[in-house]
Write a protein that holds these residues in place. Sequence first.
Motif, mmCIF file in Angstrom:
data_model
loop_
_atom_site.group_PDB
_atom_site.id
_atom_site.type_symbol
_atom_site.label_atom_id
_atom_site.label_comp_id
_atom_site.label_asym_id
_atom_site.label_seq_id
_atom_site.Cartn_x
_atom_site.Cartn_y
_atom_site.Cartn_z
ATOM 1 N N ALA A 163 0.837 -1.206 0.000
ATOM 2 C CA ALA A 163 0.000 0.000 0.000
ATOM 3 C C ALA A 163 0.869 1.252 0.000
ATOM 4 C CB ALA A 163 -0.935 -0.005 1.209
ATOM 5 N N THR A 164 1.915 1.253 0.819
ATOM 6 C CA THR A 164 2.825 2.399 0.869
ATOM 7 C C THR A 164 3.542 2.561 -0.463
ATOM 8 O OG1 THR A 164 3.120 2.111 3.248
ATOM 9 C CG2 THR A 164 4.782 3.411 2.103
ATOM 10 N N LEU A 165 4.002 1.458 -1.039
ATOM 11 C CA LEU A 165 4.684 1.505 -2.326
ATOM 12 C C LEU A 165 3.748 1.998 -3.430
ATOM 13 C CD1 LEU A 165 7.256 0.934 -3.944
ATOM 14 C CD2 LEU A 165 6.436 -1.418 -4.239
ATOM 15 N N THR A 166 2.516 1.510 -3.447
ATOM 16 C CA THR A 166 1.534 1.954 -4.432
ATOM 17 C C THR A 166 1.287 3.450 -4.304
ATOM 18 O OG1 THR A 166 0.472 -0.214 -4.357
ATOM 19 C CG2 THR A 166 -0.827 1.598 -5.277
ATOM 20 N N PHE A 167 1.141 3.906 -3.086
ATOM 21 C CA PHE A 167 0.947 5.330 -2.796
ATOM 22 C C PHE A 167 2.126 6.142 -3.328
ATOM 23 C CE2 PHE A 167 2.039 8.430 0.678
ATOM 24 C CZ PHE A 167 1.157 9.426 0.291
ATOM 25 N N ALA A 168 3.345 5.707 -3.054
ATOM 26 C CA ALA A 168 4.537 6.432 -3.512
ATOM 27 C C ALA A 168 4.656 6.415 -5.033
ATOM 28 C CB ALA A 168 5.786 5.833 -2.874
ATOM 29 N N ILE A 169 4.357 5.299 -5.657
ATOM 30 C CA ILE A 169 4.455 5.194 -7.121
ATOM 31 C C ILE A 169 3.431 6.106 -7.795
ATOM 32 C CG2 ILE A 169 4.041 3.639 -9.075
ATOM 33 C CD1 ILE A 169 5.431 1.443 -7.407
ATOM 34 N N ILE A 170 2.210 6.121 -7.286
ATOM 35 C CA ILE A 170 1.195 7.011 -7.852
ATOM 36 C C ILE A 170 1.630 8.464 -7.710
ATOM 37 C CG2 ILE A 170 -1.172 7.879 -7.564
ATOM 38 C CD1 ILE A 170 -1.953 4.968 -6.806
ATOM 39 N N GLY A 171 2.122 8.812 -6.526
ATOM 40 C CA GLY A 171 2.595 10.179 -6.311
ATOM 41 C C GLY A 171 3.759 10.536 -7.216
ATOM 42 N N ALA A 172 4.709 9.609 -7.380
ATOM 43 C CA ALA A 172 5.863 9.864 -8.247
ATOM 44 C C ALA A 172 5.424 9.974 -9.708
ATOM 45 C CB ALA A 172 6.901 8.756 -8.074
ATOM 46 N N ALA A 173 4.455 9.163 -10.120
ATOM 47 C CA ALA A 173 3.961 9.231 -11.497
ATOM 48 C C ALA A 173 3.329 10.593 -11.783
ATOM 49 C CB ALA A 173 2.954 8.116 -11.752
ATOM 50 N N PHE A 174 2.547 11.104 -10.838
ATOM 51 C CA PHE A 174 1.974 12.428 -11.027
ATOM 52 C C PHE A 174 3.052 13.504 -11.003
ATOM 53 C CE2 PHE A 174 -2.087 10.423 -10.424
ATOM 54 C CZ PHE A 174 -2.937 11.207 -11.193
ATOM 55 N N LEU A 175 4.087 13.298 -10.219
ATOM 56 C CA LEU A 175 5.196 14.240 -10.185
ATOM 57 C C LEU A 175 5.926 14.262 -11.531
ATOM 58 C CD1 LEU A 175 6.685 16.206 -8.328
ATOM 59 C CD2 LEU A 175 8.142 14.311 -7.632
ATOM 60 N N VAL A 176 6.146 13.094 -12.109
ATOM 61 C CA VAL A 176 6.781 13.014 -13.423
ATOM 62 C C VAL A 176 5.922 13.746 -14.454
ATOM 63 C CG1 VAL A 176 7.371 11.424 -15.308
ATOM 64 C CG2 VAL A 176 8.097 10.917 -12.978
ATOM 65 N N TRP A 177 4.623 13.628 -14.335
ATOM 66 C CA TRP A 177 3.702 14.277 -15.271
ATOM 67 C C TRP A 177 3.705 15.803 -15.087
ATOM 68 C CZ3 TRP A 177 -2.202 14.480 -14.390
ATOM 69 C CH2 TRP A 177 -2.836 15.076 -15.483
ATOM 70 N N GLN A 178 3.699 16.262 -13.839
ATOM 71 C CA GLN A 178 3.536 17.679 -13.560
ATOM 72 C C GLN A 178 4.843 18.452 -13.366
ATOM 73 O OE1 GLN A 178 0.425 19.510 -13.339
ATOM 74 N NE2 GLN A 178 0.087 17.709 -14.611
ATOM 75 N N ASN A 179 5.843 17.806 -12.773
ATOM 76 C CA ASN A 179 7.078 18.519 -12.419
ATOM 77 C C ASN A 179 8.252 17.541 -12.414
ATOM 78 O OD1 ASN A 179 8.851 20.429 -11.505
ATOM 79 N ND2 ASN A 179 7.950 20.648 -9.476
ATOM 80 N N PRO A 180 8.649 17.014 -13.581
ATOM 81 C CA PRO A 180 9.651 15.947 -13.622
ATOM 82 C C PRO A 180 11.019 16.341 -13.058
ATOM 83 C CG PRO A 180 9.125 16.708 -15.841
ATOM 84 C CD PRO A 180 8.166 17.380 -14.911
ATOM 85 N N GLN A 181 11.374 17.609 -13.130
ATOM 86 C CA GLN A 181 12.682 18.019 -12.617
ATOM 87 C C GLN A 181 12.775 17.926 -11.094
ATOM 88 O OE1 GLN A 181 10.599 19.953 -14.340
ATOM 89 N NE2 GLN A 181 10.324 21.919 -13.316
#
Length: 162
Positions: free
Chosen positions: A42-60
């Motif tokens: 659950a924690t990993l899924t949460f982090a991956i979803i957050g990182a995916a949105f970060l890559v989409w919105q602010n990859p740097q």
Amino acid sequence: MSLAVLAPGAGIPLQLQGLALIPPLVWLSHRDIRAYEIPDLATLTFAIIGAAFLVWQNPQALLLHLAAGAVISALLWGAGEIIYRLRGAEGLGIGDAKLLGAAVVVLGPWKLPELLLLSSAGGITATLAARVRRPGRQEGIPFGPFIAYAVFVLIYFNPLFL
């Protein structure tokens, strides 16, 4: 209810992120309430979803968020271990430390003060309510649901402390 109140003022990306994060946050909260453990998946899924949105919105910013999340997890994991060795009772579990690190990945390191403040205020309030309801009983309160809700709320707010 929180999504209905917080999301309308946010842009579409934040609304989508909030919706995507609900299942892992509810899952880990439910499990923590029932068994006093936060599933790593659950924690990993949460982090991956957050990182995916970060890559989409602010990859740097991805590397900064990942590094900050790892550092926070390690520091809190160590602090929890020290508390356990000194008191003989768990104060901050490994699951909580990992969840806080994942939250830093999702929110960014600049929201850590708000995250700690909001989740701790919720945990303290629940502890006081439990003591009023059942005086004399010393039982633990799972911290994961308070972290999860704080993350969900803070997705929609800019940092207060800069």
